[in-house]
Write a protein that holds these residues in place. Structure first.
Motif, mmCIF file in Angstrom:
data_model
loop_
_atom_site.group_PDB
_atom_site.id
_atom_site.type_symbol
_atom_site.label_atom_id
_atom_site.label_comp_id
_atom_site.label_asym_id
_atom_site.label_seq_id
_atom_site.Cartn_x
_atom_site.Cartn_y
_atom_site.Cartn_z
ATOM 1 N N ARG A 21 0.836 -1.207 0.000
ATOM 2 C CA ARG A 21 0.000 0.000 0.000
ATOM 3 C C ARG A 21 0.870 1.256 0.000
ATOM 4 O O ARG A 21 0.546 2.253 0.625
ATOM 5 C CB ARG A 21 -0.959 -0.010 1.196
ATOM 6 N N SER A 22 1.977 1.178 -0.711
ATOM 7 C CA SER A 22 2.912 2.304 -0.789
ATOM 8 C C SER A 22 3.618 2.271 -2.129
ATOM 9 O O SER A 22 4.274 1.275 -2.461
ATOM 10 C CB SER A 22 3.933 2.229 0.352
ATOM 11 N N PHE A 23 3.511 3.364 -2.902
ATOM 12 C CA PHE A 23 4.198 3.453 -4.174
ATOM 13 C C PHE A 23 5.719 3.488 -3.957
ATOM 14 O O PHE A 23 6.471 2.875 -4.708
ATOM 15 C CB PHE A 23 3.746 4.707 -4.939
ATOM 16 N N ARG A 24 6.149 4.178 -2.915
ATOM 17 C CA ARG A 24 7.581 4.299 -2.659
ATOM 18 C C ARG A 24 8.182 2.956 -2.255
ATOM 19 O O ARG A 24 9.230 2.547 -2.781
ATOM 20 C CB ARG A 24 7.850 5.341 -1.570
ATOM 21 N N VAL A 25 7.529 2.261 -1.307
ATOM 22 C CA VAL A 25 8.057 0.979 -0.855
ATOM 23 C C VAL A 25 8.033 -0.044 -1.984
ATOM 24 O O VAL A 25 8.978 -0.814 -2.168
ATOM 25 C CB VAL A 25 7.272 0.471 0.364
ATOM 26 N N SER A 26 6.961 -0.040 -2.778
ATOM 27 C CA SER A 26 6.893 -0.966 -3.911
ATOM 28 C C SER A 26 8.004 -0.674 -4.912
ATOM 29 O O SER A 26 8.627 -1.596 -5.455
ATOM 30 C CB SER A 26 5.524 -0.873 -4.602
ATOM 31 N N ALA A 27 8.246 0.605 -5.166
ATOM 32 C CA ALA A 27 9.321 0.959 -6.091
ATOM 33 C C ALA A 27 10.667 0.458 -5.575
ATOM 34 O O ALA A 27 11.476 -0.093 -6.326
ATOM 35 C CB ALA A 27 9.357 2.473 -6.284
ATOM 36 N N LEU A 30 10.880 -3.383 -5.852
ATOM 37 C CA LEU A 30 10.967 -3.876 -7.227
ATOM 38 C C LEU A 30 12.181 -3.334 -7.967
ATOM 39 O O LEU A 30 12.468 -3.754 -9.093
ATOM 40 C CB LEU A 30 9.692 -3.502 -7.996
ATOM 41 N N GLY A 31 12.874 -2.377 -7.354
ATOM 42 C CA GLY A 31 14.054 -1.815 -7.985
ATOM 43 C C GLY A 31 13.757 -0.909 -9.164
ATOM 44 O O GLY A 31 14.556 -0.827 -10.108
ATOM 45 N N ILE A 32 12.615 -0.213 -9.114
ATOM 46 C CA ILE A 32 12.241 0.716 -10.174
ATOM 47 C C ILE A 32 11.829 2.040 -9.540
ATOM 48 O O ILE A 32 11.779 2.161 -8.318
ATOM 49 C CB ILE A 32 11.096 0.163 -11.058
ATOM 50 N N SER A 33 11.532 3.039 -10.354
ATOM 51 C CA SER A 33 11.149 4.344 -9.829
ATOM 52 C C SER A 33 9.666 4.360 -9.448
ATOM 53 O O SER A 33 8.868 3.553 -9.939
ATOM 54 C CB SER A 33 11.410 5.429 -10.873
ATOM 55 N N GLN A 34 9.302 5.324 -8.571
ATOM 56 C CA GLN A 34 7.892 5.492 -8.226
ATOM 57 C C GLN A 34 7.073 5.847 -9.458
ATOM 58 O O GLN A 34 5.928 5.416 -9.597
ATOM 59 C CB GLN A 34 7.743 6.572 -7.157
ATOM 60 N N ALA A 35 7.663 6.643 -10.353
ATOM 61 C CA ALA A 35 6.951 7.012 -11.568
ATOM 62 C C ALA A 35 6.638 5.785 -12.409
ATOM 63 O O ALA A 35 5.558 5.679 -13.013
ATOM 64 C CB ALA A 35 7.783 8.006 -12.372
ATOM 65 N N SER A 36 7.565 4.831 -12.447
ATOM 66 C CA SER A 36 7.335 3.605 -13.199
ATOM 67 C C SER A 36 6.226 2.772 -12.567
ATOM 68 O O SER A 36 5.379 2.207 -13.276
ATOM 69 C CB SER A 36 8.624 2.777 -13.283
ATOM 70 N N VAL A 37 6.210 2.697 -11.230
ATOM 71 C CA VAL A 37 5.130 1.982 -10.542
ATOM 72 C C VAL A 37 3.784 2.608 -10.877
ATOM 73 O O VAL A 37 2.818 1.923 -11.222
ATOM 74 C CB VAL A 37 5.360 1.983 -9.014
ATOM 75 N N SER A 38 3.707 3.941 -10.785
ATOM 76 C CA SER A 38 2.465 4.652 -11.074
ATOM 77 C C SER A 38 2.023 4.432 -12.517
ATOM 78 O O SER A 38 0.840 4.204 -12.798
ATOM 79 C CB SER A 38 2.653 6.144 -10.786
ATOM 80 N N ASN A 39 2.979 4.478 -13.439
ATOM 81 C CA ASN A 39 2.646 4.313 -14.856
ATOM 82 C C ASN A 39 2.183 2.895 -15.156
ATOM 83 O O ASN A 39 1.218 2.691 -15.917
ATOM 84 C CB ASN A 39 3.861 4.663 -15.720
ATOM 85 N N GLN A 40 2.844 1.904 -14.557
ATOM 86 C CA GLN A 40 2.442 0.509 -14.776
ATOM 87 C C GLN A 40 1.015 0.287 -14.289
ATOM 88 O O GLN A 40 0.208 -0.375 -14.957
ATOM 89 C CB GLN A 40 3.400 -0.429 -14.032
ATOM 90 N N LEU A 41 0.689 0.851 -13.129
ATOM 91 C CA LEU A 41 -0.660 0.704 -12.599
ATOM 92 C C LEU A 41 -1.672 1.435 -13.477
ATOM 93 O O LEU A 41 -2.764 0.919 -13.763
ATOM 94 C CB LEU A 41 -0.732 1.230 -11.165
ATOM 95 N N LYS A 42 -1.330 2.628 -13.906
ATOM 96 C CA LYS A 42 -2.234 3.407 -14.755
ATOM 97 C C LYS A 42 -2.565 2.657 -16.038
ATOM 98 O O LYS A 42 -3.740 2.559 -16.437
ATOM 99 C CB LYS A 42 -1.601 4.759 -15.082
ATOM 100 N N VAL A 43 -1.545 2.107 -16.690
ATOM 101 C CA VAL A 43 -1.767 1.365 -17.936
ATOM 102 C C VAL A 43 -2.595 0.118 -17.672
ATOM 103 O O VAL A 43 -3.496 -0.223 -18.460
ATOM 104 C CB VAL A 43 -0.418 1.007 -18.587
ATOM 105 N N LEU A 44 -2.320 -0.569 -16.560
ATOM 106 C CA LEU A 44 -3.092 -1.765 -16.223
ATOM 107 C C LEU A 44 -4.563 -1.419 -16.045
ATOM 108 O O LEU A 44 -5.449 -2.119 -16.569
ATOM 109 C CB LEU A 44 -2.531 -2.401 -14.951
ATOM 110 N N GLU A 45 -4.851 -0.348 -15.307
ATOM 111 C CA GLU A 45 -6.244 0.055 -15.095
ATOM 112 C C GLU A 45 -6.909 0.442 -16.410
ATOM 113 O O GLU A 45 -8.081 0.125 -16.640
ATOM 114 C CB GLU A 45 -6.305 1.206 -14.091
ATOM 115 N N GLU A 46 -6.175 1.133 -17.284
ATOM 116 C CA GLU A 46 -6.737 1.514 -18.577
ATOM 117 C C GLU A 46 -7.040 0.287 -19.416
ATOM 118 O O GLU A 46 -8.082 0.218 -20.084
ATOM 119 C CB GLU A 46 -5.757 2.435 -19.317
ATOM 120 N N GLN A 47 -6.151 -0.697 -19.382
ATOM 121 C CA GLN A 47 -6.363 -1.906 -20.183
ATOM 122 C C GLN A 47 -7.511 -2.745 -19.642
ATOM 123 O O GLN A 47 -8.216 -3.412 -20.401
ATOM 124 C CB GLN A 47 -5.071 -2.719 -20.238
ATOM 125 N N LEU A 48 -7.715 -2.711 -18.318
ATOM 126 C CA LEU A 48 -8.822 -3.452 -17.718
ATOM 127 C C LEU A 48 -10.127 -2.660 -17.760
ATOM 128 O O LEU A 48 -11.214 -3.237 -17.625
ATOM 129 C CB LEU A 48 -8.496 -3.805 -16.262
#
Length: 316
Positions: A21-27, A30-48
């Motif tokens: 429940r944290s973009f920062r901790v997830s980033a 996973l070894g990626i940026s918070q922006a990448s986490v946010s973008n991956q989620l955004k695209v997933l929601e758009e595709q669903l």
């Protein structure tokens, strides 16, 4: 075969967010940026075509009803994927077909004990390939194992934390507050909680689950750090700070590189640590048994690996 409206990476990001429940901790995990986490989620929601999380400024993201349903289905998807993947190994009878195992191992154990013996094992088992991922100690590893992505997991978990019955307890390891011996100069060991509280601390990542769990654990011993001089998810970075005498930390002694143990000492005992092993169930697979034996022996047969007590027989 239907075209899936998501990628495996998007599923990994979603699963991490649902857990932390944290973009920062997830980033960070996973070894990626918070922006990448946010973008991956955004695209997933758009595709669903639906929102999976409620996101409000200053508040942790919460799963929506659709997000909760998707999370449940994801668990089923992961179990099915693991079952499908198992066919590849069970059918890999050709001498030219390598047997690949995926392993999750604690950072300190891999660097200090497993990696140094890996060449000998691979030379003796040319058909086996080992794909390692390393992690810092945390109870979140338990949920990672439930995903079915790993054939083996070996890691340290503080003895005050529960673990499920599918994990084997291999050994009990000493734990404590460790630091450079200069912090004990002229003082009697072990130091008192009041003395420890005045020392500079290095902690796991700020706001992460490992940090919360650690602070809760040492608080039971009266330890409440007054001065925090750094945060890091990397054990070797933390250990280097101890060796330089700029900080102390709560550790399992097994994490400390053997070369440091002359200068870095236990200043105060706190919780000890369990060494745990997970092996994916298999029907007497000799290759899997060989990997399991290698993991156990690489630690418990090493004279420099510190144990208070062992619960299995190594070398058998």
């Amino acid at each position: 075969m239907p075209t899936l409206p998501f990628t495996l990476r998007q599923l990994e990001v979603f699963a991490s967010l649902a857990e932390t429940r944290s973009f920062r901790v997830s980033a960070d995990n996973l070894g990626i940026s918070q922006a990448s986490v946010s973008n991956q989620l955004k695209v997933l929601e758009e595709q669903l075509g639906t929102r999976l999380f409620d996101r409000k400024p200053g508040l942790r993201p919460l799963l929506t009803a659709d997000g909760q349903a998707f999370h449940e289905d994801l668990r089923a998807f992961e179990r099915a994927a693991a079952a499908l993947a198992s066919h590849r190994r069970s059918m890999a009878d050709s001498k030219d077909q390598p047997l690949r195992f995926r392993l999750l191992v604690g950072q300190g154990m891999f660097d200090g004990y497993v990696r140094t013996k890996l060449d000998g094992f691979l030379a003796g088992h040319p058909r086996i390939e080992l794909d390692f991922e390393t992690v810092p100690p945390s109870s979140s590893i338990l949920k990672t194992i439930e995903s079915g992505r790993y054939d083996f997991a070996m890691f340290n978990l503080r003895a005050d934390l529960p673990y499920p019955p599918q994990l084997r307890r291999l050994a009990l390891l000493p734990g404590g507050i460790y630091g450079h011996r200069k912090f004990a100069k002229g003082l009697r060991l072990p130091l008192s909680p009041e003395q420890i509280n005045l020392l500079p601390f290095v902690l796991p990542q700020a706001g992460s689950r490992p940090e919360r769990e650690l602070l809760q654990s040492i608080d039971r011993h009266g330890i409440r750090p007054r001065k925090v001089v750094g945060h890091s998810q990397y054990y070797d970075v933390m250990a280097a700070m101890l060796e330089r005498g700029v900080a102390v930390a709560s550790f399992s002694e097994a994490i400390l590189p053997r070369a440091m143990r002359q200068d870095v000492i236990k200043l105060m005992p706190v919780e000890d640590w369990n060494l745990l092993l997970y092996s994916k169930p298999a029907d007497s697979d000799p290759h899997q048994q060989a990997v399991e034996k290698f993991l156990i022996d690489s630690l418990l047969l090493d004279p420099d690996f510190p144990c208070l007590k062992t619960f299995v027989k190594a070398g058998k």
